[in-house]
Design an enzyme around this catalytic site. Structure first.
Site, PDB file in Angstrom:
ATOM      1  CB  THR A 174      -1.061  -0.002   1.417  1.00  0.00           C
ATOM      2  OG1 THR A 174      -1.614  -1.043   1.172  1.00  0.00           O
ATOM      3  CG2 THR A 174      -1.757   1.537   1.615  1.00  0.00           C
ATOM      4  N   GLY A 204      -9.987  -3.443   3.408  1.00  0.00           N
ATOM      5  CA  GLY A 204      -9.089  -3.278   4.224  1.00  0.00           C
ATOM      6  C   GLY A 204      -9.006  -1.892   4.958  1.00  0.00           C
ATOM      7  CG  ASP A 205      -5.688  -0.346   7.197  1.00  0.00           C
ATOM      8  OD1 ASP A 205      -5.327  -1.328   6.390  1.00  0.00           O
ATOM      9  OD2 ASP A 205      -4.833   0.268   7.485  1.00  0.00           O
TER      10      ASP A 205
HETATM   11  N1  ASP Z   1      -3.556  -2.160   4.664  1.00  0.00           N
HETATM   12  C1  ASP Z   1      -3.889  -2.925   3.488  1.00  0.00           C
HETATM   13  C2  ASP Z   1      -5.070  -3.693   3.458  1.00  0.00           C
HETATM   14  O1  ASP Z   1      -5.186  -4.187   4.514  1.00  0.00           O
HETATM   15  C3  ASP Z   1      -2.722  -3.523   2.892  1.00  0.00           C
HETATM   16  C4  ASP Z   1      -1.329  -2.871   2.804  1.00  0.00           C
HETATM   17  O2  ASP Z   1      -1.092  -1.885   3.682  1.00  0.00           O
HETATM   18  O3  ASP Z   1      -0.665  -2.988   2.101  1.00  0.00           O
HETATM   19  O4  ASP Z   1      -5.672  -3.505   2.674  1.00  0.00           O
END
Ligand code: ASP
Length: 308
Positions: A174, A204-205
């Protein structure tokens, strides 16, 4: 005020080891981070706003095929690139977010358009795409989002029916940016393709305000990367802001407590970049490494991948 401008960016955290990296790959990652830092910093330096700076930095990371966002977004179970993004402006606490979109070249710009040109905070799927078309956002075809490396990852994940975080090693690719501008305003943005082989429109977050992305002029701006489910449950970005606002913690203390203690106890792997209203920067992670970079007007200029 002018000497306070600051920007920090990330291209994901995870099991990023020197032993798995070639000099050429490392150079390419660093070049990607530098271009994004330059794009954001140029705006801050010329008196632009933090919201424009974080958008420019994240757009640059989205256009770079080696990070899991925009062009380099991972494949979901159906072989599509389903992307999420969010942006928040600490000046007025306005926010925009988008989830489960395909074909949009720069999801962060769609999140910003939602913030600025709709009465909503979060749009998703087909509805978000109709809004993007109405507002004239740029679209790309499937081919643009195809990268050999992501295709191989997806094929491997499909074989064992595994949902995985970006890589064969655990890597969260990300991207995100936080900035303080010379007007004293903070902003944060995050963009992602989520998890390889993800099903059921998993989110996701990253696009969730308060979890993966948050900005408040009273405290700080934050963009997270890591195992999203844990970051959502811990409401990571807002928790850090609250520790500063209500418990009087510094940015360093608050980010340390949340990333190195609270998240570790729950099993949440990952990290974040953050900047406070004084221009202090924090880039920390509880995983092996995190693609990260920062710059400010006092001469700080770093591009890093591994633990120090
Ligand atoms: N936080 C992101 C998710 O869970 C993944 C990432 O940080 O690459 O979608």
């Amino acid at each position: 005020m002018a000497n306070k401008i600051a920007i920090a960016i990330h291209g994901g955290a995870g099991t990023i080891l020197r032993s798995n990296m070639t000099p050429e790959l490392q150079e390419a990652y660093e070049a990607g981070l530098k271009s994004a830092l330059d794009a954001g910093y140029k705006i801050l330096e010329s008196g632009g706003t933090s919201i424009d700076a974080v958008e420019a930095a994240v757009k640059s990371l989205e256009d770079f095929p080696m990070f899991n966002a925009g062009r380099g977004a991972v494949f979901n179970h159906e072989g599509k690139h389903e992307m999420d993004a969010a942006i928040m402006y600490g000046k007025n606490m306005m926010a925009g977010a988008v989830s489960n979109i395909t074909g949009v070249k720069n999801p962060v710009s769609l999140a910003k358009t939602i913030m600025q040109q709709s009465e909503h905070v979060m749009l998703s799927g087909e509805g978000a795409l109709s809004f993007a078309k109405e507002k004239g956002l740029a679209f790309e075809d499937e081919e643009y989002f195809f990268t050999e490396q992501r295709y191989i990852q997806w094929q491997e994940a499909l074989k064992d029916d595994r949902i995985q975080l970006d890589h064969t090693e655990k890597k969260f690719g990300t991207v995100g940016a936080v900035a303080l501008d010379m007007h004293g305003d903070l902003a944060a943005a995050t963009s992602t393709g989520g998890m390889t082989n993800k099903k059921y429109s998993r989110i996701g977050d990253s696009p969730i305000i308060g979890a993966g992305t948050y900005a408040n002029n009273n405290t700080c701006a934050i963009s997270c990367t890591g195992h999203g489910e844990y970051f959502i449950r811990s409401v990571v970005a807002h928790d850090i802001s609250c520790l500063m606002e209500y418990a009087g913690k510094s940015l360093r203390e608050a980010t340390d407590l949340v990333v190195m203690d609270k998240l570790v106890k729950t099993g949440g792997e990952g990290g974040l970049v953050a900047v406070d209203r004084h221009g202090n920067i924090a880039m920390l992670f509880n995983s092996e490494g995190m693609y990260r970079a920062c710059r400010n007007a006092s001469g700080l200029n770093e591009i890093k991948i591994y633990k120090d």
